[in-house]
Design a protein around this motif. Structure first.
Motif, mmCIF file in Angstrom:
data_model
loop_
_atom_site.group_PDB
_atom_site.id
_atom_site.type_symbol
_atom_site.label_atom_id
_atom_site.label_comp_id
_atom_site.label_asym_id
_atom_site.label_seq_id
_atom_site.Cartn_x
_atom_site.Cartn_y
_atom_site.Cartn_z
ATOM 1 N N ASP A 114 0.814 -1.213 0.000
ATOM 2 C CA ASP A 114 0.000 0.000 0.000
ATOM 3 C C ASP A 114 0.851 1.270 0.000
ATOM 4 N N LYS A 115 1.929 1.284 0.733
ATOM 5 C CA LYS A 115 2.776 2.480 0.825
ATOM 6 C C LYS A 115 3.405 2.821 -0.528
ATOM 7 N N LYS A 116 3.758 1.806 -1.291
ATOM 8 C CA LYS A 116 4.343 2.048 -2.617
ATOM 9 C C LYS A 116 3.310 2.650 -3.564
ATOM 10 N N VAL A 117 2.065 2.211 -3.461
ATOM 11 C CA VAL A 117 0.999 2.794 -4.286
ATOM 12 C C VAL A 117 0.800 4.248 -3.900
ATOM 13 N N LEU A 118 0.698 4.513 -2.603
ATOM 14 C CA LEU A 118 0.448 5.872 -2.125
ATOM 15 C C LEU A 118 1.588 6.817 -2.491
ATOM 16 N N ASP A 119 2.818 6.350 -2.405
ATOM 17 C CA ASP A 119 3.985 7.200 -2.670
ATOM 18 C C ASP A 119 4.335 7.304 -4.149
ATOM 19 N N SER A 120 3.786 6.420 -4.964
ATOM 20 C CA SER A 120 4.129 6.390 -6.385
ATOM 21 C C SER A 120 3.652 7.637 -7.130
ATOM 22 N N ASP A 121 4.500 8.113 -8.015
ATOM 23 C CA ASP A 121 4.119 9.224 -8.891
ATOM 24 C C ASP A 121 3.990 8.701 -10.317
ATOM 25 N N GLU A 122 3.205 7.653 -10.475
ATOM 26 C CA GLU A 122 2.905 7.148 -11.813
ATOM 27 C C GLU A 122 1.401 7.176 -11.998
ATOM 28 N N THR A 123 0.985 7.205 -13.243
ATOM 29 C CA THR A 123 -0.441 7.201 -13.548
ATOM 30 C C THR A 123 -1.060 5.909 -13.022
ATOM 31 N N MET A 124 -2.185 6.046 -12.312
ATOM 32 C CA MET A 124 -2.924 4.898 -11.780
ATOM 33 C C MET A 124 -4.362 5.321 -11.546
ATOM 34 N N ALA A 125 -5.231 4.350 -11.322
ATOM 35 C CA ALA A 125 -6.653 4.673 -11.178
ATOM 36 C C ALA A 125 -7.334 3.748 -10.186
ATOM 37 N N ILE A 126 -8.351 4.296 -9.544
ATOM 38 C CA ILE A 126 -9.279 3.504 -8.739
ATOM 39 C C ILE A 126 -10.626 3.572 -9.441
ATOM 40 N N ARG A 127 -11.240 2.407 -9.639
ATOM 41 C CA ARG A 127 -12.586 2.355 -10.220
ATOM 42 C C ARG A 127 -13.556 1.885 -9.142
ATOM 43 N N LEU A 128 -14.609 2.651 -8.955
ATOM 44 C CA LEU A 128 -15.678 2.304 -8.030
ATOM 45 C C LEU A 128 -16.929 1.989 -8.842
ATOM 46 N N ASN A 129 -17.477 0.795 -8.670
ATOM 47 C CA ASN A 129 -18.693 0.375 -9.362
ATOM 48 C C ASN A 129 -19.832 0.274 -8.352
ATOM 49 N N ILE A 130 -20.926 0.953 -8.627
ATOM 50 C CA ILE A 130 -22.086 0.956 -7.735
ATOM 51 C C ILE A 130 -22.871 -0.343 -7.939
ATOM 52 N N ALA A 131 -23.133 -1.056 -6.834
ATOM 53 C CA ALA A 131 -23.818 -2.348 -6.916
ATOM 54 C C ALA A 131 -25.157 -2.355 -6.173
ATOM 55 N N SER A 132 -25.520 -1.223 -5.567
ATOM 56 C CA SER A 132 -26.755 -1.183 -4.786
ATOM 57 C C SER A 132 -27.434 0.177 -4.926
ATOM 58 N N LYS A 133 -28.755 0.160 -4.934
ATOM 59 C CA LYS A 133 -29.489 1.428 -4.984
ATOM 60 C C LYS A 133 -29.375 2.188 -3.674
ATOM 61 N N LYS A 134 -28.886 1.524 -2.629
ATOM 62 C CA LYS A 134 -28.672 2.187 -1.339
ATOM 63 C C LYS A 134 -27.460 3.115 -1.367
ATOM 64 N N VAL A 135 -26.612 2.957 -2.378
ATOM 65 C CA VAL A 135 -25.462 3.851 -2.530
ATOM 66 C C VAL A 135 -25.946 5.061 -3.332
ATOM 67 N N THR A 136 -26.126 6.163 -2.623
ATOM 68 C CA THR A 136 -26.593 7.400 -3.254
ATOM 69 C C THR A 136 -25.444 8.398 -3.301
ATOM 70 N N ASN A 137 -25.617 9.439 -4.082
ATOM 71 C CA ASN A 137 -24.556 10.449 -4.137
ATOM 72 C C ASN A 137 -24.379 11.119 -2.771
ATOM 73 N N GLU A 138 -25.453 11.310 -2.019
ATOM 74 C CA GLU A 138 -25.334 11.913 -0.686
ATOM 75 C C GLU A 138 -24.507 11.030 0.241
ATOM 76 N N ARG A 139 -24.761 9.721 0.201
ATOM 77 C CA ARG A 139 -23.992 8.792 1.042
ATOM 78 C C ARG A 139 -22.539 8.722 0.592
ATOM 79 N N MET A 140 -22.324 8.733 -0.712
ATOM 80 C CA MET A 140 -20.952 8.676 -1.217
ATOM 81 C C MET A 140 -20.174 9.918 -0.795
ATOM 82 N N ILE A 141 -20.815 11.076 -0.844
ATOM 83 C CA ILE A 141 -20.157 12.314 -0.416
ATOM 84 C C ILE A 141 -19.786 12.216 1.066
#
Length: 188
Positions: free
Chosen positions: A68-95
């Motif tokens: 985890d520390k290498k990911v956090l400290d890395s200065d290379e292009t990378m991405a996190i993808r979040l996929n919504i799987a439930s209608k209970k996940v709303t934009n208000e809750r995500m915020i």
């Protein structure tokens, strides 16, 4: 001739299935491309609350990481993808999750990031639906570009912002330990 056609079809199908990975009920690509840079699936997992699937998180990098520390400290292009799987996940809750996540990740010391955090949270003002996905892409030396379902929402500058954002899932006290170990390829 029939054998050749059958072989071609089987090869095509096997390549198609190898190009995708299943995380619970969510299917994510093995590779993604942002601003001309190809990233590969590092790992991912599904967050569950009381046995209900809420969202999946996947990490995409140029090279494999299990630290985890290498990911956090890395200065290379990378991405996190979040996929919504439930209608209970709303934009208000995500915020709310993001707000708490930034605060936890930075031990309450977010003053230098507060204006950028508010700009980032505004990107999540539209309703969320099941199967929506968000890409939080760190562009080397620049900052975070955010996409919803492939459409660019906005850009927040700074490697320090990337560090705080990625620390929400990959820090010592992550939002979801299951997603953290999944993103690091420890379990899928």
């Amino acid at each position: 001739m029939k054998r050749i056609i059958t072989l071609i079809v089987l090869l095509f199908i096997s390549n198609l299935t190898a190009a995708q990975i299943r995380i619970g009920s969510i299917v994510v690509p093995n590779k993604v491309n942002f601003d001309g840079e190809e990233l590969v699936f590092n790992g991912g997992a599904m967050r569950k609350v009381l046995s209900f699937k809420t969202y999946s998180g996947a990490l995409y990098t140029k090279s494999k990481y299990s630290d985890d520390k290498k990911v956090l400290d890395s200065d290379e292009t990378m991405a996190i993808r979040l996929n919504i799987a439930s209608k209970k996940v709303t934009n208000e809750r995500m915020i709310k999750v993001f707000r708490k996540g930034f605060d936890d990740a930075m031990f309450g010391n977010t003053q230098s990031l507060d204006a950028r955090i508010e700009d980032f949270l505004k990107l999540f003002d539209s309703p969320m639906e099941i199967n929506d996905f968000y890409d939080l892409v760190y562009l080397k030396g620049k900052g975070i570009k955010t996409y919803k379902n492939g459409k660019e929402l906005g850009f927040i500058e700074g490697r320090d912002f990337k560090y705080a954002l990625f620390k929400i899932w990959l820090g010592n006290e992550p939002a979801c330990e299951i997603i953290k170990v999944g993103m690091l390829g420890v379990s899928e």
